[in-house]
Design an enzyme around this catalytic site. Structure first.
Site, PDB file in Angstrom:
ATOM      1  N   ASP A 147      48.407  29.613  54.345  1.00  0.00           N
ATOM      2  CA  ASP A 147      48.852  30.239  53.089  1.00  0.00           C
ATOM      3  C   ASP A 147      48.439  31.712  53.093  1.00  0.00           C
ATOM      4  O   ASP A 147      47.684  32.140  52.232  1.00  0.00           O
ATOM      5  CB  ASP A 147      48.256  29.484  51.876  1.00  0.00           C
ATOM      6  CG  ASP A 147      46.735  29.502  51.847  1.00  0.00           C
ATOM      7  OD1 ASP A 147      46.099  29.729  52.911  1.00  0.00           O
ATOM      8  OD2 ASP A 147      46.161  29.313  50.753  1.00  0.00           O
ATOM      9  N   ASP A 198      43.638  33.970  56.646  1.00  0.00           N
ATOM     10  CA  ASP A 198      44.690  33.258  57.388  1.00  0.00           C
ATOM     11  C   ASP A 198      45.324  34.218  58.395  1.00  0.00           C
ATOM     12  O   ASP A 198      45.651  33.812  59.521  1.00  0.00           O
ATOM     13  CB  ASP A 198      45.805  32.777  56.445  1.00  0.00           C
ATOM     14  CG  ASP A 198      45.303  31.872  55.338  1.00  0.00           C
ATOM     15  OD1 ASP A 198      45.434  30.654  55.434  1.00  0.00           O
ATOM     16  OD2 ASP A 198      44.768  32.412  54.347  1.00  0.00           O
ATOM     17  N   ASN A 230      47.056  30.543  48.415  1.00  0.00           N
ATOM     18  CA  ASN A 230      46.532  31.848  48.002  1.00  0.00           C
ATOM     19  C   ASN A 230      47.531  32.603  47.133  1.00  0.00           C
ATOM     20  O   ASN A 230      47.156  33.365  46.249  1.00  0.00           O
ATOM     21  CB  ASN A 230      46.211  32.706  49.228  1.00  0.00           C
ATOM     22  CG  ASN A 230      44.922  32.284  49.887  1.00  0.00           C
ATOM     23  OD1 ASN A 230      43.980  31.867  49.214  1.00  0.00           O
ATOM     24  ND2 ASN A 230      44.869  32.378  51.199  1.00  0.00           N
ATOM     25  N   THR A 243      44.880  25.797  57.150  1.00  0.00           N
ATOM     26  CA  THR A 243      43.932  26.765  56.577  1.00  0.00           C
ATOM     27  C   THR A 243      44.299  27.083  55.127  1.00  0.00           C
ATOM     28  O   THR A 243      43.933  28.120  54.604  1.00  0.00           O
ATOM     29  CB  THR A 243      43.892  28.062  57.419  1.00  0.00           C
ATOM     30  OG1 THR A 243      45.200  28.646  57.412  1.00  0.00           O
ATOM     31  CG2 THR A 243      43.468  27.797  58.854  1.00  0.00           C
ATOM     32  N   PHE A 290      38.253  26.328  47.296  1.00  0.00           N
ATOM     33  CA  PHE A 290      39.622  26.588  46.823  1.00  0.00           C
ATOM     34  C   PHE A 290      40.685  25.641  47.404  1.00  0.00           C
ATOM     35  O   PHE A 290      41.455  25.037  46.653  1.00  0.00           O
ATOM     36  CB  PHE A 290      39.995  28.058  47.113  1.00  0.00           C
ATOM     37  CG  PHE A 290      41.402  28.401  46.743  1.00  0.00           C
ATOM     38  CD1 PHE A 290      41.769  28.620  45.415  1.00  0.00           C
ATOM     39  CD2 PHE A 290      42.389  28.487  47.716  1.00  0.00           C
ATOM     40  CE1 PHE A 290      43.077  28.914  45.070  1.00  0.00           C
ATOM     41  CE2 PHE A 290      43.701  28.786  47.380  1.00  0.00           C
ATOM     42  CZ  PHE A 290      44.039  29.008  46.057  1.00  0.00           C
ATOM     43  N   ASN A 291      40.767  25.530  48.742  1.00  0.00           N
ATOM     44  CA  ASN A 291      41.875  24.757  49.353  1.00  0.00           C
ATOM     45  C   ASN A 291      41.877  23.305  48.881  1.00  0.00           C
ATOM     46  O   ASN A 291      42.935  22.712  48.653  1.00  0.00           O
ATOM     47  CB  ASN A 291      41.781  24.781  50.884  1.00  0.00           C
ATOM     48  CG  ASN A 291      42.102  26.143  51.458  1.00  0.00           C
ATOM     49  OD1 ASN A 291      42.755  26.960  50.809  1.00  0.00           O
ATOM     50  ND2 ASN A 291      41.619  26.403  52.671  1.00  0.00           N
ATOM     51  N   HIS A 349      36.583  32.774  56.519  1.00  0.00           N
ATOM     52  CA  HIS A 349      36.812  31.322  56.581  1.00  0.00           C
ATOM     53  C   HIS A 349      37.777  30.850  57.675  1.00  0.00           C
ATOM     54  O   HIS A 349      37.394  30.110  58.579  1.00  0.00           O
ATOM     55  CB  HIS A 349      37.384  30.833  55.240  1.00  0.00           C
ATOM     56  CG  HIS A 349      36.641  31.284  54.033  1.00  0.00           C
ATOM     57  ND1 HIS A 349      35.414  30.777  53.689  1.00  0.00           N
ATOM     58  CD2 HIS A 349      36.952  32.184  53.064  1.00  0.00           C
ATOM     59  CE1 HIS A 349      35.014  31.336  52.555  1.00  0.00           C
ATOM     60  NE2 HIS A 349      35.923  32.190  52.162  1.00  0.00           N
ATOM     61  N   ASP A 350      39.040  31.195  57.528  1.00  0.00           N
ATOM     62  CA  ASP A 350      40.096  30.508  58.294  1.00  0.00           C
ATOM     63  C   ASP A 350      40.032  30.675  59.817  1.00  0.00           C
ATOM     64  O   ASP A 350      40.349  29.718  60.545  1.00  0.00           O
ATOM     65  CB  ASP A 350      41.483  30.925  57.771  1.00  0.00           C
ATOM     66  CG  ASP A 350      41.703  30.453  56.338  1.00  0.00           C
ATOM     67  OD1 ASP A 350      40.999  29.523  55.908  1.00  0.00           O
ATOM     68  OD2 ASP A 350      42.577  31.007  55.656  1.00  0.00           O
TER      69      ASP A 350
HETATM   70  C1  BDR Z   1      39.932  29.393  51.511  1.00  0.00           C
HETATM   71  O1  BDR Z   1      40.656  29.769  50.355  1.00  0.00           O
HETATM   72  C2  BDR Z   1      41.501  30.856  50.633  1.00  0.00           C
HETATM   73  O2  BDR Z   1      41.366  31.847  49.670  1.00  0.00           O
HETATM   74  C3  BDR Z   1      41.157  31.341  52.012  1.00  0.00           C
HETATM   75  O3  BDR Z   1      42.327  31.764  52.689  1.00  0.00           O
HETATM   76  C4  BDR Z   1      40.529  30.140  52.668  1.00  0.00           C
HETATM   77  O4  BDR Z   1      41.491  29.336  53.308  1.00  0.00           O
HETATM   78  C5  BDR Z   1      38.463  29.657  51.285  1.00  0.00           C
HETATM   79  O5  BDR Z   1      38.001  28.941  50.196  1.00  0.00           O
HETATM   80 CA    CA Z   2      43.757  30.108  53.687  1.00  0.00          CA
END
Ligand code: BDR
Ligand code: CA
Length: 314
Positions: A10, A15, A39, A127, A169-170, A243-244
């Site tokens: 996303d 990402d 996102n 991701t 979040f994801n 993160h990703d």
């Molecule tokens: C995740 O949430 C998104 O904002 C980032 O791309 C990542 O995948 C982190 O919590």
């Molecule tokens: Ca992401």
């Protein structure tokens, strides 16, 4: 052996870095990029994927559009981190190659067909919210046999969440999809906030990578400068979790990371703890372990790898 992957994302600043890392690596073959609403809206995440691959001159990578919303909830985006477009940044706007378009085939059908088409088992690399993956498993559960592993960015096993105190979040965006994936029986590796907060980008790292001075490294620096603003404010530090790309780095060199096979289930409904990855670290529930939860990373090795790979791009 080269790993065949589908990158389900996303984009998203981090990402984008994951896409670049995968595109650069000789150990990875991207079968396709599938986009999901997360996102930003699906309209934006698919446009962003086209932009990223145009910028690195990899328009040979096919991009597919998947779900615009989670299985049961309305979409929640992360404009507070990634801006309204999902890929806001300073510097020149990115132009999409005129002949580069989203594929006609839907992401879910692409995932299913690719699983059946390939003789070698494939790796799914989500991701973003897990909606596309859950829909693929629901539509054709026989693909389970064809998937070597799902390595996903999501969750907070032993640490605080980032969208609520309980949730990452994801997983928060689509907890129902997360449970379908977690209970699929497919080998799973979770790169949650536990580990991604040990892979932090700071000014020194940004400046060092910028010195590579190719398009990809300058793009990386522009992305990270924007992305760091939110994290500096929230965490009151110069360190922003990347993160990703951890998902891709894990596929390239597992030795950078460490974790434990445990049981993870997701809270779907509670107003207070929706999206919490309930992780039985001590094995107190006797539920069967279903997921390798990564908690440790060697950040130095990670950033050495990232710089080396970005230098290979245009
Ligand atoms: C995740 O949430 C998104 O904002 C980032 O791309 C990542 O995948 C982190 O919590
Ligand atoms: Ca992401």
């Amino acid at each position: 052996m080269v790993k065949k992957i589908i990158l389900d994302c996303d984009p998203g600043h981090d990402d984008a870095v994951a896409i670049m890392l995968a595109a650069a690596s000789n150990d990875i073959q991207i079968l396709g990029i599938t986009c999901v609403g997360g996102n930003a809206t699906l309209e934006n995440t698919k446009l962003n994927a086209l932009k990223i691959c145009s910028l690195i001159e990899r328009t040979d990578i096919k991009i597919y559009a998947g779900s615009s919303k989670p299985l049961k909830y309305d979409l929640i985006t992360a404009a507070h981190v990634h801006g309204k477009s999902g890929l806001d940044k300073d510097g020149d706007p990115i132009v999409v190659d005129a002949s580069y378009n989203i594929q006609k085939e839907n992401a879910v059908d692409f995932i299913i067909n690719e699983c059946h088409k390939n003789i070698d088992p494939i790796y799914l690399c989500p991701t973003g919210p897990l909606t596309n993956i859950a829909l693929s498993l629901q539509k054709d559960s026989s693909i389970k046999e064809k998937i070597k592993e799902i390595v996903f960015m999501g969750g907070a096993a032993l640490c605080l969440g980032n969208i609520t105190p309980s949730a990452e979040f994801n997983i928060y965006v689509d907890p129902h999809a997360a449970n379908i994936v977690l209970n699929s029986g497919i080998p799973l590796t979770m790169m949650g906030l536990d580990v991604t907060h040990k892979v932090n980008v700071n000014n020194e790292i940004i400046e060092n990578i910028k010195k590579i001075n190719n398009k990809a490294s300058i793009f990386f620096a522009e992305l990270m400068e924007y992305y760091s603003r939110f994290h500096r404010e929230l965490y009151a530090t110069d360190e922003s979790p990347l993160h990703d790309p951890c998902v891709i780095a894990y596929l390239i060199n597992e030795d950078i990371f460490n974790g434990k096979l445990v049981n993870v289930q997701v809270e779907e409904n509670s107003e207070l703890t929706r999206g919490k990855t309930v992780t039985d670290w001590l094995g107190v529930t006797k539920r069967k372990p279903n997921c390798k939860v990564i908690t440790e990373a060697n950040a130095k090795q990670f950033f050495t790898l990232l710089a080396k790979e970005l230098a290979k791009l245009i």
